[in-house]
Design a protein around this motif. Structure first.
Motif, mmCIF file in Angstrom:
data_model
loop_
_atom_site.group_PDB
_atom_site.id
_atom_site.type_symbol
_atom_site.label_atom_id
_atom_site.label_comp_id
_atom_site.label_asym_id
_atom_site.label_seq_id
_atom_site.Cartn_x
_atom_site.Cartn_y
_atom_site.Cartn_z
ATOM 1 N N TYR A 185 0.841 -1.203 0.000
ATOM 2 C CA TYR A 185 0.000 0.000 0.000
ATOM 3 C C TYR A 185 0.875 1.252 0.000
ATOM 4 C CZ TYR A 185 -4.063 -2.915 1.275
ATOM 5 O OH TYR A 185 -5.063 -3.841 1.291
ATOM 6 N N GLN A 186 1.925 1.221 0.836
ATOM 7 C CA GLN A 186 2.816 2.377 0.929
ATOM 8 C C GLN A 186 3.486 2.667 -0.409
ATOM 9 O OE1 GLN A 186 3.349 4.248 4.039
ATOM 10 N NE2 GLN A 186 3.914 5.632 2.367
ATOM 11 N N ARG A 187 3.898 1.620 -1.109
ATOM 12 C CA ARG A 187 4.565 1.813 -2.398
ATOM 13 C C ARG A 187 3.597 2.364 -3.447
ATOM 14 N NH1 ARG A 187 8.290 -3.041 -4.268
ATOM 15 N NH2 ARG A 187 8.854 -1.418 -5.776
ATOM 16 N N LEU A 188 2.335 1.937 -3.396
ATOM 17 C CA LEU A 188 1.350 2.499 -4.322
ATOM 18 C C LEU A 188 1.203 4.002 -4.096
ATOM 19 C CD1 LEU A 188 -1.442 -0.237 -4.307
ATOM 20 C CD2 LEU A 188 -0.114 0.500 -6.287
ATOM 21 N N MET A 189 1.295 4.423 -2.853
ATOM 22 C CA MET A 189 1.169 5.843 -2.548
ATOM 23 C C MET A 189 2.439 6.614 -2.888
ATOM 24 S SD MET A 189 -0.981 5.785 1.055
ATOM 25 C CE MET A 189 -1.113 7.572 1.061
ATOM 26 N N ASP A 190 3.598 6.032 -2.564
ATOM 27 C CA ASP A 190 4.865 6.743 -2.748
ATOM 28 C C ASP A 190 5.335 6.754 -4.201
ATOM 29 O OD1 ASP A 190 4.887 7.212 -0.076
ATOM 30 O OD2 ASP A 190 6.360 5.675 0.417
ATOM 31 N N GLU A 191 5.229 5.598 -4.867
ATOM 32 C CA GLU A 191 5.826 5.466 -6.195
ATOM 33 C C GLU A 191 4.839 5.699 -7.330
ATOM 34 O OE1 GLU A 191 8.406 2.015 -6.551
ATOM 35 O OE2 GLU A 191 8.536 1.901 -4.367
ATOM 36 N N ILE A 192 3.564 5.484 -7.079
ATOM 37 C CA ILE A 192 2.549 5.745 -8.118
ATOM 38 C C ILE A 192 1.811 7.035 -7.823
ATOM 39 C CG2 ILE A 192 0.623 4.709 -9.409
ATOM 40 C CD1 ILE A 192 3.174 3.177 -9.573
ATOM 41 N N GLN A 193 2.086 7.616 -6.653
ATOM 42 C CA GLN A 193 1.464 8.879 -6.244
ATOM 43 C C GLN A 193 -0.056 8.754 -6.098
ATOM 44 O OE1 GLN A 193 3.509 11.651 -5.463
ATOM 45 N NE2 GLN A 193 4.994 10.000 -5.689
ATOM 46 N N LEU A 194 -0.508 7.632 -5.561
ATOM 47 C CA LEU A 194 -1.930 7.467 -5.312
ATOM 48 C C LEU A 194 -2.270 7.980 -3.920
ATOM 49 C CD1 LEU A 194 -2.625 3.834 -6.647
ATOM 50 C CD2 LEU A 194 -2.860 5.996 -7.877
ATOM 51 N N THR A 195 -3.492 8.474 -3.760
ATOM 52 C CA THR A 195 -3.960 8.827 -2.422
ATOM 53 C C THR A 195 -4.452 7.555 -1.738
ATOM 54 O OG1 THR A 195 -6.239 9.195 -3.150
ATOM 55 C CG2 THR A 195 -4.717 11.074 -3.283
ATOM 56 N N GLN A 196 -4.661 7.630 -0.427
ATOM 57 C CA GLN A 196 -5.160 6.457 0.292
ATOM 58 C C GLN A 196 -6.529 6.033 -0.242
ATOM 59 O OE1 GLN A 196 -6.053 5.985 4.864
ATOM 60 N NE2 GLN A 196 -3.836 6.025 4.560
ATOM 61 N N GLU A 197 -7.336 7.003 -0.634
ATOM 62 C CA GLU A 197 -8.651 6.711 -1.213
ATOM 63 C C GLU A 197 -8.499 5.976 -2.552
ATOM 64 O OE1 GLU A 197 -12.601 6.379 -1.103
ATOM 65 O OE2 GLU A 197 -11.540 7.567 0.410
ATOM 66 N N GLN A 198 -7.538 6.406 -3.379
ATOM 67 C CA GLN A 198 -7.301 5.755 -4.666
ATOM 68 C C GLN A 198 -6.758 4.345 -4.488
ATOM 69 O OE1 GLN A 198 -4.747 8.868 -6.199
ATOM 70 N NE2 GLN A 198 -6.303 9.554 -7.669
ATOM 71 N N VAL A 199 -5.892 4.164 -3.482
ATOM 72 C CA VAL A 199 -5.397 2.824 -3.175
ATOM 73 C C VAL A 199 -6.561 1.919 -2.796
ATOM 74 C CG1 VAL A 199 -4.040 1.447 -1.547
ATOM 75 C CG2 VAL A 199 -3.103 3.571 -2.463
ATOM 76 N N SER A 200 -7.465 2.448 -1.978
ATOM 77 C CA SER A 200 -8.651 1.708 -1.559
ATOM 78 C C SER A 200 -9.459 1.244 -2.777
ATOM 79 C CB SER A 200 -9.512 2.580 -0.652
ATOM 80 O OG SER A 200 -10.761 1.978 -0.396
ATOM 81 N N ASP A 201 -9.634 2.142 -3.745
ATOM 82 C CA ASP A 201 -10.388 1.802 -4.958
ATOM 83 C C ASP A 201 -9.666 0.746 -5.785
ATOM 84 O OD1 ASP A 201 -12.353 3.616 -4.281
ATOM 85 O OD2 ASP A 201 -11.519 5.243 -5.488
ATOM 86 N N ARG A 202 -8.332 0.888 -5.923
ATOM 87 C CA ARG A 202 -7.556 -0.039 -6.744
ATOM 88 C C ARG A 202 -7.585 -1.470 -6.199
ATOM 89 N NH1 ARG A 202 -3.600 1.993 -10.380
ATOM 90 N NH2 ARG A 202 -4.403 3.965 -11.205
ATOM 91 N N VAL A 203 -7.488 -1.601 -4.894
ATOM 92 C CA VAL A 203 -7.388 -2.943 -4.310
ATOM 93 C C VAL A 203 -8.734 -3.488 -3.836
ATOM 94 C CG1 VAL A 203 -5.019 -2.516 -3.591
ATOM 95 C CG2 VAL A 203 -6.878 -2.089 -1.973
ATOM 96 N N GLY A 204 -9.780 -2.676 -3.932
ATOM 97 C CA GLY A 204 -11.108 -3.142 -3.555
ATOM 98 C C GLY A 204 -11.301 -3.331 -2.060
ATOM 99 N N LYS A 205 -10.593 -2.518 -1.261
ATOM 100 C CA LYS A 205 -10.719 -2.598 0.195
ATOM 101 C C LYS A 205 -11.245 -1.270 0.738
ATOM 102 C CE LYS A 205 -8.665 -6.664 0.550
ATOM 103 N NZ LYS A 205 -9.354 -7.880 1.058
ATOM 104 N N LYS A 206 -11.863 -1.308 1.917
ATOM 105 C CA LYS A 206 -12.305 -0.085 2.554
ATOM 106 C C LYS A 206 -11.095 0.777 2.907
ATOM 107 C CE LYS A 206 -16.493 -1.995 4.678
ATOM 108 N NZ LYS A 206 -17.196 -2.258 5.951
ATOM 109 N N ARG A 207 -11.302 2.085 2.887
ATOM 110 C CA ARG A 207 -10.193 2.982 3.216
ATOM 111 C C ARG A 207 -9.693 2.724 4.633
ATOM 112 N NH1 ARG A 207 -10.171 9.601 2.656
ATOM 113 N NH2 ARG A 207 -8.020 9.907 3.372
ATOM 114 N N SER A 208 -10.606 2.401 5.558
ATOM 115 C CA SER A 208 -10.206 2.130 6.938
ATOM 116 C C SER A 208 -9.320 0.891 7.012
ATOM 117 C CB SER A 208 -11.439 1.939 7.826
ATOM 118 O OG SER A 208 -12.246 0.873 7.345
ATOM 119 N N THR A 209 -9.584 -0.093 6.148
ATOM 120 C CA THR A 209 -8.762 -1.310 6.123
ATOM 121 C C THR A 209 -7.350 -0.978 5.663
ATOM 122 O OG1 THR A 209 -10.685 -2.703 5.650
ATOM 123 C CG2 THR A 209 -8.515 -3.614 5.119
#
Length: 300
Positions: free
Chosen positions: A144-168
């Protein structure tokens, strides 16, 4: 019949890819439509490991089980690669299948070919591996951290990409604030993610480590850990530990026993014992040949 026909097609497309006149570099190139998205038999030696691979731990027992399955049934689920230079490919997903295929001694492996830039490759590798059930919580958090750091995704975008709740996603990433020793404890299975989530409520790493040692030595449950952390904040941590807990289940591994392991396997064997008497023995190896040597010793 359909499977045999598909495999024959894969071998035919493999020959096409080895023709320098058909070096496909983009989806607009000639014959690209015959390659991209199809299952093709690729030479294992032409495939390099993906540097973006988030998985760092590979359970050797399950890897051997997969190798046995592949030996009997073949590679049922193709790996996914991206084309690099001529007749060179980089793994996007399926490293366990590739490793197991090498153990079996296969020369080729079925693969889907993608044309992707580094960011797309990283995203695909991370997202696909996150969906697997055998990644430990720290590996998932790092992904998750690498998706945010290296792809510049927000936590919300990471949530959408992996199909998990943002809280998860947030709960996993909070584990990275734990002391490195505790992160290793989670990865090695000495404590659970639930224990880690309780400990993270303590800011000081030294105090985190003290709590961690008590959890392991006294085999505390997640609920007991939460009570211990609450008592820590109230200034009475010792009162939170049930008197019925004891260290009788734990034992020390003698140095001569460790040496006996090392001498037998010809490697520096690591032996760890938790407070409940459970533990693990780790035998390192340096190559496939070294692995096979150790395997023969175990089976002898």
């Amino acid at each position: 019949m359909a499977l045999a026909k598909k495999q024959a097609m894969g071998r035919g497309l493999s020959a096409l890819l080895k023709d320098p006149e058909n070096d496909i570099k983009s989806v607009t190139d000639k014959n690209a439509d015959k390659v991209v998205g199809n299952i093709i038999e690729l030479d294992i030696e032409a495939i390099e490991i993906n540097p973006f691979q988030p998985r760092t731990n590979f359970n050797e027992e399950s890897l051997q089980e997969l190798a046995t399955s592949i030996r009997e049934l073949g590679v049922i689920q193709p790996i996914t690669v991206r084309k690099m230079e001529f007749n060179k490919y980089q793994l996007i997903s399926g490293e366990r299948r590739l490793r197991a295929s090498k153990i079996v001694g296969l020369k080729t492996v079925p693969a889907y070919i993608r044309l992707a830039d580094d960011n797309e490759s990283l995203t695909m590798a991370l997202v696909e591996n996150i969906q697997r059930h055998d990644l430990d919580p720290i590996e998932i958090a790092l992904s998750y951290q690498r998706l945010m750091d290296e792809i510049q995704l927000t936590q919300e975008q990471v949530s959408d990409r992996v199909g998990k709740k943002r809280s998860t996603v947030a709960n996993y990433m909070r584990l990275l604030k734990l002391d490195p020793i505790i992160q290793t404890g989670i990865r090695d299975g000495f404590i659970s993610m639930g224990h880690g989530r309780a400990i993270i409520n303590i800011d000081n790493h030294d105090d985190q480590a003290d709590i961690y040692q008590k959890i392991v030595s006294q085999n505390l449950s997640v609920r007991e850990t939460e009570a211990l952390v609450k008592a820590y904040h109230e200034g009475t941590p010792e009162k939170a530990i049930p008197s019925s807990k004891n260290n009788d289940a734990s034992f020390d591994v003698k140095s001569e026993d460790k040496k006996a392991f090392a001498n037998y396997f010809g490697a520096k064997v690591d032996v760890k014992v938790a407070g409940n008497g459970k533990g693990k023995i780790t035998i390192p190896f340096t190559s496939e040949e070294d692995f096979n040597r150790i395997l023969k010793l175990i089976n002898s």
